[in-house]
Each structure stands twice: as C-alpha cells, then as structure tokens.
Design an enzyme around this catalytic site. Structure first.
Site, PDB file in Angstrom:
ATOM      1  N   HIS A  11      27.451  42.021  44.996  1.00  0.00           N
ATOM      2  CA  HIS A  11      28.323  43.081  44.463  1.00  0.00           C
ATOM      3  C   HIS A  11      27.910  43.468  43.038  1.00  0.00           C
ATOM      4  O   HIS A  11      27.299  42.681  42.307  1.00  0.00           O
ATOM      5  CB  HIS A  11      29.772  42.601  44.474  1.00  0.00           C
ATOM      6  CG  HIS A  11      29.991  41.385  43.622  1.00  0.00           C
ATOM      7  ND1 HIS A  11      30.134  41.454  42.264  1.00  0.00           N
ATOM      8  CD2 HIS A  11      30.025  40.077  43.946  1.00  0.00           C
ATOM      9  CE1 HIS A  11      30.266  40.239  41.787  1.00  0.00           C
ATOM     10  NE2 HIS A  11      30.199  39.380  42.779  1.00  0.00           N
ATOM     11  N   ARG A  62      35.515  42.840  45.618  1.00  0.00           N
ATOM     12  CA  ARG A  62      34.333  43.313  44.872  1.00  0.00           C
ATOM     13  C   ARG A  62      33.130  43.513  45.791  1.00  0.00           C
ATOM     14  O   ARG A  62      32.318  44.419  45.565  1.00  0.00           O
ATOM     15  CB  ARG A  62      34.006  42.363  43.710  1.00  0.00           C
ATOM     16  CG  ARG A  62      33.755  40.888  44.084  1.00  0.00           C
ATOM     17  CD  ARG A  62      33.858  40.034  42.826  1.00  0.00           C
ATOM     18  NE  ARG A  62      33.523  38.628  42.970  1.00  0.00           N
ATOM     19  CZ  ARG A  62      34.371  37.660  43.331  1.00  0.00           C
ATOM     20  NH1 ARG A  62      35.609  37.960  43.687  1.00  0.00           N
ATOM     21  NH2 ARG A  62      33.980  36.395  43.371  1.00  0.00           N
TER      22      ARG A  62
END
Ligand code: DG2
Length: 248
Positions: A11, A62
């Site tokens: 991420h 995320r």
C-alpha cells in the site's frame, strides 16, 4: 502456460507510516501522498501492459484503498477480488500505536531491530483492553478466539502460506495475472518464500510503498528471476527510507 505473472504491491504511505507509528493490524488510512503513490503504481502497471485479472488483498483499508486506486488508474477496477486476514500486516503486538523513534530510544537499537526484523522474535502481546487490540473486531468474526495478540515474521509465513496454496497459486495456474496488495511484512513473508531467502538474510529486505514488484514464475511457481520493481530507482530510495525508520 508459464511463465505466470504475479504483481506484489505494498500500500501507499499510510497515516501512521507518515507519523512513524507501528501499525500492524490497526486500520489506518492512506495519506494524500499514499493515494498519489497508488495512482502512480497503477499508471506504471498500465504503461508496462501488466493488467491484473484478479486481485487479492488483506482486510485492512490501506491495502484496499491502494488496490482500488491502482486498478482504477489501470482501467481494471472491474476485476474480481478476494480478501483475507491472512494477507494482513504482521500483528505488531504491544508496539501497535507506539512511536518508532521513541521505541528505539527507550529500548535501544538491538531490541528495536529484533522486534522489527528478526525472523522469530515477536513483540510482547497486546492486552485485550488496549485501544489498539483487534479482539472483538467484527471483521475478524471468522477467526474469533484466534485473533493474534502479536506475531513474528515466522508466524506470518505460517498463516500466509495456506492462503497462497489454496487461493493465489490456483489463480496463477489458470494463467491469470494476479495482483496481491498487502503490507511491508506480509509481503516480506511472501518474497522470502518465493526467493528462498534465509531466516537471517530476510532481515535486510525492505519493501517500499506503492511500487509494483513483478515476478515471472515457472509452472511450479518458482521465480524465473528476481522480482523487478517497475520503478527501480524509486524502489531503492523507498526501501532505504523504510530501513532507517525510527533512526535519526
Ligand atoms: C508497517 C511496517 O506496516 O513497519 O506495521 O508499522 O506495511 O502496513 O505500513 P505497513 C507497520 P516496519 O516493520 O517496517 O517497521
């Protein structure tokens, strides 16, 4: 037929990557910079003609946000998705929420690095009454009673490989381009497995945020060569920044 294509994507920068706090299973979001990294990651995929056919993510926002932004940038928002806690970040135990620099100061470099990068030394357990525990979180109802209180990298490998074997490997073998959007340590676990990195050497491996890492795999899902970052210079700089986190 082989070679098969696997794309790994950590991420983009999260709120706690930015504020330098241990995150683990705490569900923080992307920063604006993290969203821009995800966008760029998707553009890199599109430019390289590496278009995911299926996505696997963790249950953490995320990673999900990053995958959605990157897939959108690659015109692939429509692909099927599978999510699993087995791709979650390593649970950081009692360190979750703690400032990395303060932790380094308080416990010293050796203990700090043992907790961050040793193969099998987990941080102390998080208490079930800690504000950052995941005990009782409905998203983990499936593993109720087995929600981790801490994890080492070894434990992450042990809970991730059954998912690799049951879900990711079969998708690869159908010839699909598979994207796995996950985390610094859950991806270190996967790279250790793919590249056959030793328990000692894995300490040195750091995964940068937001840059696709591409593997070509043979019919036995053994890499035909090292994984390649689509932006090698940015990846090297990003990995160095991760390695020095907490240090002044
Ligand atoms: C970071 C990794 O995980 O931290 O849990 O703090 O990839 O989800 O941002 P991610 C965390 P380090 O092990 O690199 O300190």
């Amino acid at each position: 037929t082989a070679p098969y294509t696997l794309i790994l994507l950590r991420h983009g920068q999260s709120e706690w990557n930015k504020s330098n706090q241990f995150t683990g299973w705490v569900d923080v979001r992307l920063t604006d910079q993290g969203k821009a990294e995800a966008q760029r990651g998707g553009e890199l995929l599109k430019e390289a003609g590496l278009l995911p056919d299926i996505l696997h993510t963790s249950l953490l926002s995320r990673a999900i946000q990053t995958a959605n932004i990157a897939l959108d940038a690659a015109d692939r928002l429509w692909v099927p998705v599978k999510r699993s806690w087995r791709l979650n970040e390593r649970h950081y135990g009692a360190l979750q929420g703690k400032d990395k620099a303060q932790t380094l100061d308080e416990f010293g470099e050796e203990q700090f690095m043992l907790w961050r990068r040793s193969f099998d030394v987990p941080p102390p357990d998080i208490s079930d009454s800690d504000p950052y525990t995941q005990v009782g979180d409905v998203r983990y109802a499936d593993i109720d009673g087995e929600v981790p209180r801490t994890e080492s990298l070894k434990i992450v490998i042990d809970r991730l490989l059954p998912y690799w074997d049951a879900e990711i490997a079969p998708d690869l073998k159908t010839g699909k381009t598979v994207m796995v959007t996950a985390h610094g340590n859950s991806l270190r676990a996967l790279v250790k497995h793919l590249d056959g990195i030793s328990d000692e050497d894995i300490a040195e491996l750091n995964i940068p945020t937001g840059i696709p890492l591409v593997y070509r795999l043979d019919e036995n899902l053994v890499p035909l060569g090292p994984g390649e970052y689509l932006d090698p210079d940015a990846a090297a700089a990003g990995a160095a920044a991760v390695a020095s986190q907490g240090k002044k």
